[in-house]
Design an enzyme around this catalytic site. Structure first.
Site, PDB file in Angstrom:
ATOM      1  N   ASP A   1      -3.987 -27.632 -56.724  1.00  0.00           N
ATOM      2  CA  ASP A   1      -3.256 -27.476 -57.996  1.00  0.00           C
ATOM      3  C   ASP A   1      -3.406 -28.714 -58.880  1.00  0.00           C
ATOM      4  O   ASP A   1      -3.508 -28.598 -60.097  1.00  0.00           O
ATOM      5  CB  ASP A   1      -1.771 -27.201 -57.731  1.00  0.00           C
TER       6      ASP A   1
ATOM      7  N   ALA B   1      -9.634 -33.602 -44.335  1.00  0.00           N
ATOM      8  CA  ALA B   1      -8.907 -32.485 -43.708  1.00  0.00           C
ATOM      9  C   ALA B   1      -8.060 -31.709 -44.719  1.00  0.00           C
ATOM     10  O   ALA B   1      -7.823 -30.504 -44.541  1.00  0.00           O
ATOM     11  CB  ALA B   1      -8.032 -33.011 -42.581  1.00  0.00           C
TER      12      ALA B   1
ATOM     13  N   ARG C   1     -15.670 -43.421 -36.507  1.00  0.00           N
ATOM     14  CA  ARG C   1     -15.111 -42.102 -36.250  1.00  0.00           C
ATOM     15  C   ARG C   1     -16.218 -41.076 -35.995  1.00  0.00           C
ATOM     16  O   ARG C   1     -17.075 -40.874 -36.860  1.00  0.00           O
ATOM     17  CB  ARG C   1     -14.344 -41.702 -37.518  1.00  0.00           C
TER      18      ARG C   1
ATOM     19  N   ASN D   1     -13.713 -36.342 -51.780  1.00  0.00           N
ATOM     20  CA  ASN D   1     -13.831 -35.805 -50.434  1.00  0.00           C
ATOM     21  C   ASN D   1     -12.402 -35.697 -49.909  1.00  0.00           C
ATOM     22  O   ASN D   1     -11.824 -36.681 -49.452  1.00  0.00           O
ATOM     23  CB  ASN D   1     -14.671 -36.721 -49.531  1.00  0.00           C
TER      24      ASN D   1
ATOM     25  N   TYR E   1     -20.457 -37.703 -38.273  1.00  0.00           N
ATOM     26  CA  TYR E   1     -20.449 -38.343 -39.595  1.00  0.00           C
ATOM     27  C   TYR E   1     -21.462 -39.474 -39.740  1.00  0.00           C
ATOM     28  O   TYR E   1     -21.580 -40.056 -40.817  1.00  0.00           O
ATOM     29  CB  TYR E   1     -19.039 -38.873 -39.905  1.00  0.00           C
TER      30      TYR E   1
ATOM     31  N   SER F   1     -20.412 -33.872 -43.717  1.00  0.00           N
ATOM     32  CA  SER F   1     -20.940 -32.852 -42.807  1.00  0.00           C
ATOM     33  C   SER F   1     -21.033 -31.513 -43.534  1.00  0.00           C
ATOM     34  O   SER F   1     -20.435 -31.338 -44.602  1.00  0.00           O
ATOM     35  CB  SER F   1     -20.007 -32.718 -41.594  1.00  0.00           C
TER      36      SER F   1
ATOM     37  N   HIS G   1     -18.684 -33.404 -49.064  1.00  0.00           N
ATOM     38  CA  HIS G   1     -18.463 -33.555 -47.625  1.00  0.00           C
ATOM     39  C   HIS G   1     -19.696 -34.168 -47.002  1.00  0.00           C
ATOM     40  O   HIS G   1     -20.821 -33.806 -47.358  1.00  0.00           O
ATOM     41  CB  HIS G   1     -18.174 -32.194 -46.968  1.00  0.00           C
TER      42      HIS G   1
ATOM     43  N   ARG H   1     -12.874 -24.924 -40.675  1.00  0.00           N
ATOM     44  CA  ARG H   1     -13.433 -25.768 -41.739  1.00  0.00           C
ATOM     45  C   ARG H   1     -14.242 -24.964 -42.761  1.00  0.00           C
ATOM     46  O   ARG H   1     -14.706 -25.503 -43.761  1.00  0.00           O
ATOM     47  CB  ARG H   1     -14.332 -26.855 -41.146  1.00  0.00           C
TER      48      ARG H   1
ATOM     49  N   PRO I   1      -7.970 -38.457 -45.929  1.00  0.00           N
ATOM     50  CA  PRO I   1      -7.544 -39.000 -44.647  1.00  0.00           C
ATOM     51  C   PRO I   1      -8.659 -39.235 -43.638  1.00  0.00           C
ATOM     52  O   PRO I   1      -9.565 -38.409 -43.507  1.00  0.00           O
ATOM     53  CB  PRO I   1      -6.555 -37.950 -44.111  1.00  0.00           C
ATOM     54  N   ASN I   2      -8.547 -40.372 -42.982  1.00  0.00           N
ATOM     55  CA  ASN I   2      -9.433 -40.793 -41.888  1.00  0.00           C
ATOM     56  C   ASN I   2     -10.832 -41.234 -42.336  1.00  0.00           C
ATOM     57  O   ASN I   2     -11.630 -41.682 -41.515  1.00  0.00           O
ATOM     58  CB  ASN I   2      -9.547 -39.702 -40.799  1.00  0.00           C
TER      59      ASN I   2
ATOM     60  N   HIS J   1      -8.916 -28.161 -46.241  1.00  0.00           N
ATOM     61  CA  HIS J   1      -8.648 -26.876 -45.596  1.00  0.00           C
ATOM     62  C   HIS J   1      -7.176 -26.489 -45.617  1.00  0.00           C
ATOM     63  O   HIS J   1      -6.806 -25.431 -45.127  1.00  0.00           O
ATOM     64  CB  HIS J   1      -9.148 -26.941 -44.141  1.00  0.00           C
TER      65      HIS J   1
ATOM     66  N   ARG K   1     -19.634 -25.855 -38.944  1.00  0.00           N
ATOM     67  CA  ARG K   1     -18.714 -26.425 -37.957  1.00  0.00           C
ATOM     68  C   ARG K   1     -17.658 -25.387 -37.542  1.00  0.00           C
ATOM     69  O   ARG K   1     -17.879 -24.199 -37.681  1.00  0.00           O
ATOM     70  CB  ARG K   1     -18.102 -27.705 -38.540  1.00  0.00           C
TER      71      ARG K   1
ATOM     72  N   GLU L   1     -16.574 -31.727 -55.412  1.00  0.00           N
ATOM     73  CA  GLU L   1     -16.107 -31.911 -54.029  1.00  0.00           C
ATOM     74  C   GLU L   1     -17.296 -32.266 -53.137  1.00  0.00           C
ATOM     75  O   GLU L   1     -18.349 -31.629 -53.238  1.00  0.00           O
ATOM     76  CB  GLU L   1     -15.456 -30.607 -53.537  1.00  0.00           C
TER      77      GLU L   1
HETATM   78  C1  DQA Z   1     -15.162 -33.862 -44.089  1.00  0.00           C
HETATM   79  C2  DQA Z   1     -15.077 -32.494 -43.387  1.00  0.00           C
HETATM   80  C3  DQA Z   1     -13.640 -32.139 -43.055  1.00  0.00           C
HETATM   81  O1  DQA Z   1     -13.581 -30.888 -42.387  1.00  0.00           O
HETATM   82  C4  DQA Z   1     -13.020 -33.176 -42.138  1.00  0.00           C
HETATM   83  O2  DQA Z   1     -11.658 -32.895 -41.907  1.00  0.00           O
HETATM   84  C5  DQA Z   1     -13.216 -34.565 -42.638  1.00  0.00           C
HETATM   85  C6  DQA Z   1     -14.489 -34.943 -43.255  1.00  0.00           C
HETATM   86  C7  DQA Z   1     -16.623 -34.299 -44.324  1.00  0.00           C
HETATM   87  O3  DQA Z   1     -16.832 -35.181 -45.155  1.00  0.00           O
HETATM   88  O4  DQA Z   1     -17.552 -33.799 -43.674  1.00  0.00           O
HETATM   89  O5  DQA Z   1     -12.346 -35.433 -42.451  1.00  0.00           O
HETATM   90  O6  DQA Z   1     -14.535 -33.760 -45.344  1.00  0.00           O
END
Ligand code: DQA
Length: 143
Positions: free
Chosen positions: A87, A77, A18, A74, A23, A102, A100, A111, A10-11, A80, A107, A98
């Site tokens: 699963d 959100a 953003r 990735n 980021y 950031s 990220h 997170r 998401p996002n 977390h 942070r 996985e």
């Molecule tokens: C993220 C870190 C997450 O905590 C956050 O909710 C994101 C981006 C990252 O790529 O740094 O949406 O996954």
């Protein structure tokens, strides 16, 4: 050719606009195009998938079982919060990396915990666009 699924949660479709102070200015499109360039060198074919919906991500992980050799994700959100994605990662029995952008450990406290990482082969966090390229190199080593 080895096929790898790249999932963004998401996002992440809003990257570039953003929170650039967190980021950076990189867009998802440019991440995907840098990954595509590297994938050619590594002889890997990539499928990209972005969704803001948990269930769609769960479905996509389940489908990848048949067609892909590994997943780079990735979960954003959902990292977390999502027992369902964790699963699905366990159930697909593919190696999953996985990533990220950031450093989630530098942070806010909420997170610091990844529900999904324990189900993954490993986690790369904090290198911006490079996190994805490092994940692709890791996948090349493990498949
Ligand atoms: C993220 C870190 C997450 O905590 C956050 O909710 C994101 C981006 C990252 O790529 O740094 O949406 O996954």
């Amino acid at each position: 050719m080895t096929k790898v699924l790249v999932i963004n949660g998401p996002n992440l479709n809003l990257l570039g606009e953003r929170e650039p102070e967190v980021y950076g200015k990189v867009t998802l499109e440019s991440i995907n195009s840098e990954m595509t360039k590297l994938s050619k060198e590594l002889d890997i074919s990539l499928e990209f998938f972005q969704s803001n919906h948990e269930g769609e991500i769960v479905d996509k992980i389940g489908e990848a079982r048949k067609s892909c050799k590994a997943i780079i994700i990735n979960p954003a959100a959902y990292t977390h919060t999502s027992v369902a994605i964790r699963d699905a990662i366990t159930a697909c029995s593919l190696p999953v990396v996985e990533v990220h952008l950031s450093n989630i450990y530098s942070r806010e406290e909420f997170r610091h915990k990844s529900l999904t990482a324990p189900a993954c082969k490993g986690q790369i966090s904090g290198f911006g666009l490079e996190s994805y390229l490092l994940a692709l190199r890791a996948v090349k080593k493990i498949v």
